[in-house]
Design a protein around this motif. Structure first.
Motif, PDB file in Angstrom:
ATOM      1  N   SER A 254     -12.977  -0.627  -1.579  1.00 45.17           N
ATOM      2  CA  SER A 254     -11.835  -0.656  -0.668  1.00 45.17           C
ATOM      3  C   SER A 254     -12.333  -0.408   0.751  1.00 45.17           C
ATOM      4  O   SER A 254     -13.531  -0.302   1.001  1.00 45.17           O
ATOM      5  CB  SER A 254     -10.817   0.423  -1.061  1.00 45.17           C
ATOM      6  OG  SER A 254     -11.295   1.708  -0.687  1.00 45.17           O
TER       7      SER A 254
ATOM      8  N   GLN B 103       0.270   3.765   5.000  1.00 50.23           N
ATOM      9  CA  GLN B 103       0.588   2.940   3.836  1.00 50.23           C
ATOM     10  C   GLN B 103       1.507   3.686   2.876  1.00 50.23           C
ATOM     11  O   GLN B 103       2.424   3.092   2.295  1.00 50.23           O
ATOM     12  CB  GLN B 103      -0.692   2.518   3.119  1.00 50.23           C
ATOM     13  CG  GLN B 103      -1.577   1.566   3.885  1.00 50.23           C
ATOM     14  CD  GLN B 103      -2.704   1.021   3.030  1.00 50.23           C
ATOM     15  OE1 GLN B 103      -2.535   0.756   1.848  1.00 50.23           O
ATOM     16  NE2 GLN B 103      -3.871   0.849   3.635  1.00 50.23           N
TER      17      GLN B 103
ATOM     18  N   LEU C  53      -4.758   6.476   5.271  1.00 49.57           N
ATOM     19  CA  LEU C  53      -3.920   5.986   4.188  1.00 49.57           C
ATOM     20  C   LEU C  53      -2.463   6.409   4.354  1.00 49.57           C
ATOM     21  O   LEU C  53      -1.566   5.761   3.792  1.00 49.57           O
ATOM     22  CB  LEU C  53      -4.458   6.494   2.844  1.00 49.57           C
ATOM     23  CG  LEU C  53      -3.742   6.039   1.575  1.00 49.57           C
ATOM     24  CD1 LEU C  53      -3.764   4.510   1.455  1.00 49.57           C
ATOM     25  CD2 LEU C  53      -4.376   6.679   0.337  1.00 49.57           C
TER      26      LEU C  53
ATOM     27  N   GLU D 236      -5.384   4.489  -2.514  1.00 46.15           N
ATOM     28  CA  GLU D 236      -4.713   3.226  -2.211  1.00 46.15           C
ATOM     29  C   GLU D 236      -4.259   2.517  -3.476  1.00 46.15           C
ATOM     30  O   GLU D 236      -3.171   1.917  -3.518  1.00 46.15           O
ATOM     31  CB  GLU D 236      -5.662   2.336  -1.402  1.00 46.15           C
ATOM     32  CG  GLU D 236      -5.034   1.045  -0.913  1.00 46.15           C
ATOM     33  CD  GLU D 236      -6.026   0.158  -0.183  1.00 46.15           C
ATOM     34  OE1 GLU D 236      -5.578  -0.784   0.495  1.00 46.15           O
ATOM     35  OE2 GLU D 236      -7.249   0.410  -0.302  1.00 46.15           O
TER      36      GLU D 236
END
Length: 330
Positions: free
Chosen positions: A262, A144, A141, A118
């Motif tokens: 995270s 994103q 992920l 990330e």
């Protein structure tokens, strides 16, 4: 030999501490062959002024960023010496991985290539839709990555650009062939990092070496007057190219940032650290056998990072390769 801790006297850091504490150990001493020139020999990387200011403001093709394995089994890596900028970041378990950015030279091969995180998405927002080469990512992920302003280059999307080294075991054997992605390097106008290159600032403390410690990794940079470069060691061993030469950047930046947990974990349950590269804080900049205490600022993800001296003057880097080591702010 004197050891100086990361507090560096009573100087206050503006960066916020979070997550696992990383310790940067600065070993001071007179560099035997310090140079007081305008910088090391020019290897063709770096300009004499600030890098292009904003993504979208240049007409050049985008740079290539590659996520590179840094486990002991992955060394020596291939193609790191051709990168314009190498970023080091903490990953699960306190170990490290690298992101190498290419704009002025494309090596024949780069790797071993590993998975994205990330933090990479925020870091790479400073570039204009860069190509990001990586081996894969967690399924959570992937949305994103798809929304990020970059072009993802994976073995699935560009199978002809990747190859496996039969002499190495997986997952440390995946390599990228950059010239399967672009015919020519995009040039230094693609490096919208905010870095400035030119003569060294006044003063600076003579420094022989500097060590940055992650919980399970260690980087040491030792000045070589003969090469006008900082020789890299990783986990106590010399860091080498595939040809057996030392990795040797002209400028090293230890940038003190927030490293926090995270919302992601690896398959073993270890939390994936998030390295915050937007904001402001302090840094130590090495060039020409000397060290400068500096301030850094990156107002937004689309901006590059500026570095200034304690007196507020822009801090020029030496022409050549730059390593940026992200270390936890105390």
């Amino acid at each position: 030999m004197t050891t100086v801790g990361t507090e560096r006297g009573a100087r206050r850091r503006r960066g916020t501490a979070a997550g696992t504490l990383l310790t940067a150990v600065l070993t001071a001493g007179l560099a035997a062959s310090c140079t007081t020139s305008d910088g090391p020999r020019d290897d063709g990387r770096g300009t004499t002024s600030e890098s292009p200011a904003q993504p979208g403001e240049q007409d050049s093709p985008p740079p290539l960023a590659v996520k590179i394995d840094n486990a002991p089994a992955a060394r020596p890596q291939t193609g790191l010496d051709s990168a314009d900028v190498v970023y080091t970041e903490q990953v699960e378990g306190g170990s490290s991985r690298l992101i190498a950015v290419y704009a002025t030279e494309l090596p024949e091969s780069v790797g071993p290539v590993r998975s994205a995180r990330e933090s990479d998405l925020e870091l790479l927002r400073q570039f204009d839709r860069p190509l990001l080469a990586f081996s894969g990512a967690q399924s959570r992920l992937e949305p994103q990555i798809e929304k990020a302003p970059l072009e993802a280059v994976t073995p699935e999307s560009e199978p002809e650009a990747y190859t496996r080294d039969p002499g190495r075991t997986a997952p440390h054997n995946l390599y990228l062939r950059p010239q399967r992605l672009m015919d020519d390097p995009p040039g230094d106008t693609a490096l919208t990092t905010g870095f400035r290159f030119g003569p060294a600032p006044a003063d600076g403390e003579p420094r022989n070496d500097l060590t940055v410690r992650y919980p399970a990794a260690r980087f040491t940079f030792t000045w070589s007057g003969a090469q006008d470069r900082w020789l890299v060691s990783m986990d106590g061993s010399p860091a080498l190219t595939a040809e057996g030469e030392r990795l040797a950047p002209a400028t090293v930046v230890v940038q003190y940032v927030t490293v926090r947990p995270s919302g992601f974990r690896d398959f073993l349950g270890n939390n994936t650290p998030f390295t915050e590269t937007v904001g402001s804080g302090e840094a130590t900049v090495l060039r020409d056998g000397r060290a400068w205490e500096a301030d850094w600022e990156r107002p937004a993800a689309e901006d590059g990072t500026s570095f200034t001296t304690e007196s507020g003057e822009p801090l020029n880097f030496a022409r050549g390769q730059v390593w940026v080591v992200y270390a936890q702010a105390p």
